[in-house]
Design a protein around this motif. Structure first.
Motif, short mmCIF file in Angstrom:
data_model
loop_
_atom_site.label_atom_id
_atom_site.label_comp_id
_atom_site.label_asym_id
_atom_site.label_seq_id
_atom_site.Cartn_x
_atom_site.Cartn_y
_atom_site.Cartn_z
N GLY A 1 2.87 80.17 113.14
CA GLY A 1 2.91 81.12 114.27
C GLY A 1 1.60 81.12 115.03
O GLY A 1 1.58 81.39 116.24
N ASN B 1 -2.38 77.11 128.50
CA ASN B 1 -1.68 77.76 127.38
C ASN B 1 -0.83 78.90 127.95
O ASN B 1 -0.79 79.10 129.16
CB ASN B 1 -2.70 78.29 126.34
CG ASN B 1 -3.87 79.02 127.00
OD1 ASN B 1 -3.69 79.65 128.03
ND2 ASN B 1 -5.04 78.91 126.42
N SER B 2 -0.20 79.68 127.09
CA SER B 2 0.59 80.82 127.57
C SER B 2 -0.30 81.84 128.27
O SER B 2 0.09 82.44 129.28
CB SER B 2 1.26 81.56 126.39
OG SER B 2 2.24 80.76 125.80
N THR B 3 -1.48 82.03 127.71
CA THR B 3 -2.40 83.02 128.27
C THR B 3 -2.69 82.71 129.73
O THR B 3 -2.62 83.59 130.60
CB THR B 3 -3.72 83.01 127.46
OG1 THR B 3 -3.40 83.26 126.09
CG2 THR B 3 -4.71 84.04 127.97
N HIS C 1 1.88 90.63 122.75
CA HIS C 1 0.61 89.98 122.41
C HIS C 1 -0.41 90.39 123.49
O HIS C 1 -0.03 90.64 124.64
CB HIS C 1 0.85 88.47 122.44
CG HIS C 1 -0.27 87.62 121.97
ND1 HIS C 1 -1.37 87.33 122.75
CD2 HIS C 1 -0.48 86.96 120.80
CE1 HIS C 1 -2.19 86.52 122.08
NE2 HIS C 1 -1.67 86.29 120.88
N ALA D 1 -2.11 88.69 125.23
CA ALA D 1 -1.98 87.79 126.39
C ALA D 1 -1.01 88.34 127.43
O ALA D 1 -1.07 87.96 128.60
CB ALA D 1 -1.51 86.41 125.93
N VAL E 1 8.14 90.05 125.32
CA VAL E 1 8.00 88.93 124.40
C VAL E 1 9.39 88.60 123.83
O VAL E 1 10.14 89.51 123.46
CB VAL E 1 6.96 89.28 123.30
CG1 VAL E 1 7.44 90.38 122.36
CG2 VAL E 1 6.55 88.05 122.51
N VAL F 1 10.17 86.50 121.12
CA VAL F 1 10.08 86.70 119.66
C VAL F 1 8.68 87.22 119.37
O VAL F 1 7.69 86.58 119.77
CB VAL F 1 10.34 85.38 118.89
CG1 VAL F 1 9.93 85.51 117.43
CG2 VAL F 1 11.80 84.97 118.98
N ASN G 1 5.28 87.78 117.71
CA ASN G 1 4.47 87.01 116.77
C ASN G 1 4.03 87.85 115.58
O ASN G 1 3.65 87.30 114.55
CB ASN G 1 3.23 86.44 117.48
CG ASN G 1 2.32 87.52 118.00
OD1 ASN G 1 2.75 88.40 118.73
ND2 ASN G 1 1.06 87.48 117.62
N ASP H 1 7.78 86.10 127.59
CA ASP H 1 6.77 85.36 126.83
C ASP H 1 7.50 84.62 125.70
O ASP H 1 7.90 85.20 124.70
CB ASP H 1 5.73 86.35 126.28
CG ASP H 1 4.69 85.65 125.41
OD1 ASP H 1 4.81 84.44 125.18
OD2 ASP H 1 3.75 86.34 124.97
N SER I 1 6.28 82.20 123.82
CA SER I 1 5.32 81.47 122.96
C SER I 1 5.86 81.23 121.56
O SER I 1 5.64 80.18 120.98
CB SER I 1 4.00 82.24 122.86
OG SER I 1 3.50 82.53 124.12
N GLN I 2 6.56 82.23 121.02
CA GLN I 2 7.10 82.08 119.66
C GLN I 2 8.56 81.63 119.67
O GLN I 2 9.01 81.00 118.72
CB GLN I 2 6.97 83.40 118.88
CG GLN I 2 5.55 83.88 118.68
CD GLN I 2 4.74 83.03 117.69
OE1 GLN I 2 5.28 82.26 116.90
NE2 GLN I 2 3.42 83.15 117.76
N THR J 1 3.50 77.76 124.96
CA THR J 1 2.21 77.12 124.71
C THR J 1 2.41 75.91 123.80
O THR J 1 3.17 75.99 122.82
CB THR J 1 1.25 78.20 124.13
OG1 THR J 1 -0.08 77.75 124.18
CG2 THR J 1 1.59 78.64 122.74
N HIS K 1 0.61 74.12 121.61
CA HIS K 1 0.12 73.95 120.23
C HIS K 1 0.99 74.63 119.19
O HIS K 1 0.91 74.29 118.01
CB HIS K 1 -1.34 74.44 120.13
CG HIS K 1 -1.53 75.91 120.33
ND1 HIS K 1 -1.65 76.79 119.30
CD2 HIS K 1 -1.59 76.65 121.47
CE1 HIS K 1 -1.81 78.01 119.79
NE2 HIS K 1 -1.77 77.95 121.10
N LYS K 2 1.83 75.58 119.59
CA LYS K 2 2.73 76.20 118.61
C LYS K 2 4.02 75.38 118.47
O LYS K 2 4.80 75.57 117.55
CB LYS K 2 3.08 77.63 119.03
CG LYS K 2 1.87 78.57 119.03
CD LYS K 2 2.31 79.98 119.32
CE LYS K 2 1.19 80.85 119.84
NZ LYS K 2 0.22 81.25 118.84
C1 PLP Z 1 3.76 86.00 121.48
C2 PLP Z 1 2.53 85.28 121.92
N1 PLP Z 1 2.18 85.32 123.21
C3 PLP Z 1 1.10 84.68 123.67
C4 PLP Z 1 0.29 83.96 122.82
C5 PLP Z 1 -0.91 83.28 123.38
O1 PLP Z 1 -0.85 81.90 123.19
P1 PLP Z 1 -2.08 81.02 123.64
O2 PLP Z 1 -3.27 81.55 122.87
O3 PLP Z 1 -1.76 79.62 123.28
O4 PLP Z 1 -2.28 81.24 125.08
C6 PLP Z 1 0.59 83.91 121.46
C7 PLP Z 1 -0.30 83.22 120.51
O5 PLP Z 1 -0.49 83.66 119.40
C8 PLP Z 1 1.75 84.58 121.00
O6 PLP Z 1 2.10 84.54 119.72
#
Ligand code: PLP
Length: 413
Positions: free
Chosen positions: A30, A93-95, A123, A125, A171, A173, A175, A202, A204-205, A225, A227-228
Motif C-alpha cells: 500500500g 504522482n497522485s499528489t 489521504h 494528498a 478516495v 479505496v 489506504n 483518488d 491511488s489504492q 500513482t 509506484h503503487k
Molecule cells: C489514497 C492515497 N492517496 C494519495 C496518495 C499519494 O500518493 P503519492 O505519494 O504517490 O503521490 C497515497 C499514497 O500513499 C494514497 O494511499
C-alpha cells in the motif's frame, strides 16, 4: 493459510531475498509495491539502448522513444477506460495530480464561499491542496464523516450537498482502512443534485486492486500513482474529462507545453501537453507502461480474486489475536487487501520493529491520514497491505510475528 500461493511471485526478484535471515514477507505494498522483472527490464532497456529526449529530436532514437512514450498514454487510457489518450496527463504522482486540479481547475473556477466536500478518510494528498486553495480564495471544506465500521456515512454526505458545492474529492479505496467506497453511487447522487458539481476520485489504492472504468464511474478527474501499481516512482496520472481539461490554464510554464512564445505573450498547446511542462519522466513512463502491460496480462479481476482469497482467510485469524482491534468494514466484500489494526498494550511502532525482526515488513503510523486517526481515537495503527505477489506464507509470518510480540509484551497482548 500457506496454501494460498501467488503464481506471479516469481516475477519479483526482491521477493526471493531474506531480511534478518528470514524470508522476506513484504506486506507494505500500500505504501509502494515491489517491481516485476518486466518493469526493471523495460526501464533498463531504454537506458541501455533506446534513450534520448522526446518530442524534440528529429533523429531516430528520439522519434522512436517519443512513439513509445506516447503509446503509454494510450495504454493508460485503455487501462482506466478513458475515452481518449488526450485525457491522460502524466504527473509526478497522485499528489501532483491533485495539486494540478486544485490549482488549474480550482483557482479559476472557485470563489470565496464555494464549498468542497472531502471525506474523513482522505489521504493528506487529497486534503492539503484544497486547504491551500481555501487559504488563497476563501472557499470552504466540508467533511463527510465515517460510520463506526469505517465506511462513509452516505446520508451525512447527502446532507452536506448544497447550492455552494463545487467539487467532491473522494478516495476510492482508503489506504488506512481498506474501505472500498461506493464512488459510483456518490457520483450519481451528486449529479442528481447538481450536474455541475465536479468529482475527483483518488484511485491511488484502487487502480492497484481492481478494474477501473472512469467513464462508467463518470468521474470528472481520477488520479493514480505509478509506484503503487508495480511501476517506478516519479510518475503518476491525472485523468480528466477533455471538455473540463480544455477550460483549465497551464499548471506550470516552460518548454514543451507551448505553441508559440513571444515576450508579448505566449500561446499554449492543447491538453494534455499544456499540463506537461519541461522534460517529462521519460524512462518512468516507459516503466509505467510495462507495469500496466504486466498487470493487464494477468488481469485485474484475477488479481482482485487472489487478494480477496487472502483477505477472507486472514481476517478471522487476525481478529482472533488477543487484544487486536481491526479497523475498517467488517464485511470483506467492502474492502481491499489492506488490514489496519492496533494491539492493546503495544505501540504500533514497537510492533513494527518486532515484525521487521521476523522478516515481516508492515507500515506503522498515521498513514498520511491524521484526521482519520483522530476520528478513530488512535495515534497510529499497524497496516499490512497485500500485492498480487502476496502468499499465504507472508500472512502466516505476520501472525507468528504478532504471537512473538504478544509473548514479549506479556498477556495484555
Ligand atoms: C489514497 C492515497 N492517496 C494519495 C496518495 C499519494 O500518493 P503519492 O505519494 O504517490 O503521490 C497515497 C499514497 O500513499 C494514497 O494511499
Amino acid at each position: 493459510m500457506s496454501k494460498i500461493i501467488s503464481p506471479w511471485r516469481k516475477d519479483f526478484p526482491i521477493l526471493s531475498t531474506t531480511m534478518h535471515g528470514k524470508p522476506l514477507a513484504f506486506l507494505d505494498s500500500g505504501a509502494s509495491a515491489q517491481k516485476p522483472r518486466a518493469v526493471i527490464e523495460a526501464m533498463g532497456g531504454v537506458m541501455e539502448a533506446g534513450y534520448a529526449n522526446i518530442h524534440r529530436g528529429l533523429y531516430a532514437l528520439s522519434q522512436n522513444l517519443t512513439a513509445s512514450f506516447e503509446e503509454v498514454r494510450g495504454t493508460v487510457a485503455r487501462f482506466i477506460g478513458a475515452g481518449s489518450e488526450k485525457e491522460i496527463i502524466f504527473t509526478r504522482n497522485s499528489t501532483e495530480a491533485i495539486n494540478l486540479v486544485a490549482k488549474s481547475w480550482g483557482r479559476p473556477h472557485l470563489k470565496a464561499g464555494d464549498e468542497i466536500i472531502l471525506t474523513a478518510m482522505e489521504h493528506h494528498a487529497n486534503i492539503v491542496p484544497w486547504q491551500l486553495l481555501c487559504d488563497q480564495i476563501g472557499c470552504v471544506i466540508k467533511v463527510v464523516p465515517i460510520t463506526a465500521d469505517g465506511q462513509l456515512d452516505l446520508s451525512a454526505f447527502e446532507a452536506l450537498l448544497s447550492k455552494k458545492t463545487r467539487l467532491i474529492g473522494v478516495v476510492h479505496v482508503s489506504n488506512a482502512l481498506g474501505t472500498h467506497n461506493p464512488v459510483e453511487k456518490i457520483i450519481q447522487t451528486a449529479r442528481a443534485y447538481n450536474p455541475a458539481i465536479k468529482i475527483l476520485v483518488d484511485g491511488s489504492q484502487s487502480a492497484v486492486h481492481m478494474r477501473i472504468n472512469v467513464r462508467a464511474m463518470d468521474a470528472d478527474f481520477f488520479v493514480f500513482t505509478g509506484h503503487k501499481l508495480y511501476g517506478p516512482t516519479g510518475i503518476g496520472v491525472l485523468y480528466g474529462k477533455y471538455e473540463i481539461l480544455e477550460t483549465m490554464p497551464p499548471y506550470q510554464g516552460g518548454g514543451d507545453m507551448i505553441e508559440r512564445v513571444r515576450f508579448s505573450g505566449t500561446t499554449y498547446k492543447e491538453p494534455p501537453f499544456r499540463f506537461e511542462a519541461g522534460t517529462p519522466a521519460i524512462v518512468e513512463v516507459i516503466g509505467l507502461g510495462a507495469a500496466i502491460d504486466y498487470v493487464s496480462a494477468i488481469g485485474m479481476d484475477a488479481i482482485a480474486a487472489h487478494e480477496k482469497a487472502l483477505l477472507e482467510h486472514i481476517t478471522p485469524v487476525l481478529r482472533s489475536v488477543n487484544g487486536l482491534r481491526l479497523y475498517g468494514p467488517e464485511d470483506t466484500a467492502k474492502k481491499a487487501g489492506i488490514l489496519s489494526f492496533t494491539v492493546e498494550g503495544a505501540h504500533a511502532s514497537d510492533l513494527g520493529m518486532i515484525l521487521d525482526q521476523c522478516g515481516v515488513a508492515v507500515r506503522t503510523g498515521h498513514h498520511c491520514c491524521m484526521p482519520l486517526m483522530e476520528v478513530l481515537g488512535v495515534e497510529a495503527t499497524v497496516r499490512a497491505s497485500f500485492g498480487l505477489y502476496t502468499n499465504g506464507d507472508d500472512l502466516d509470518a505476520l501472525i507468528a510475528g504478532l504471537e512473538k510480540a504478544r509473548m514479549l509484551f506479556g498477556s495484555g497482548t
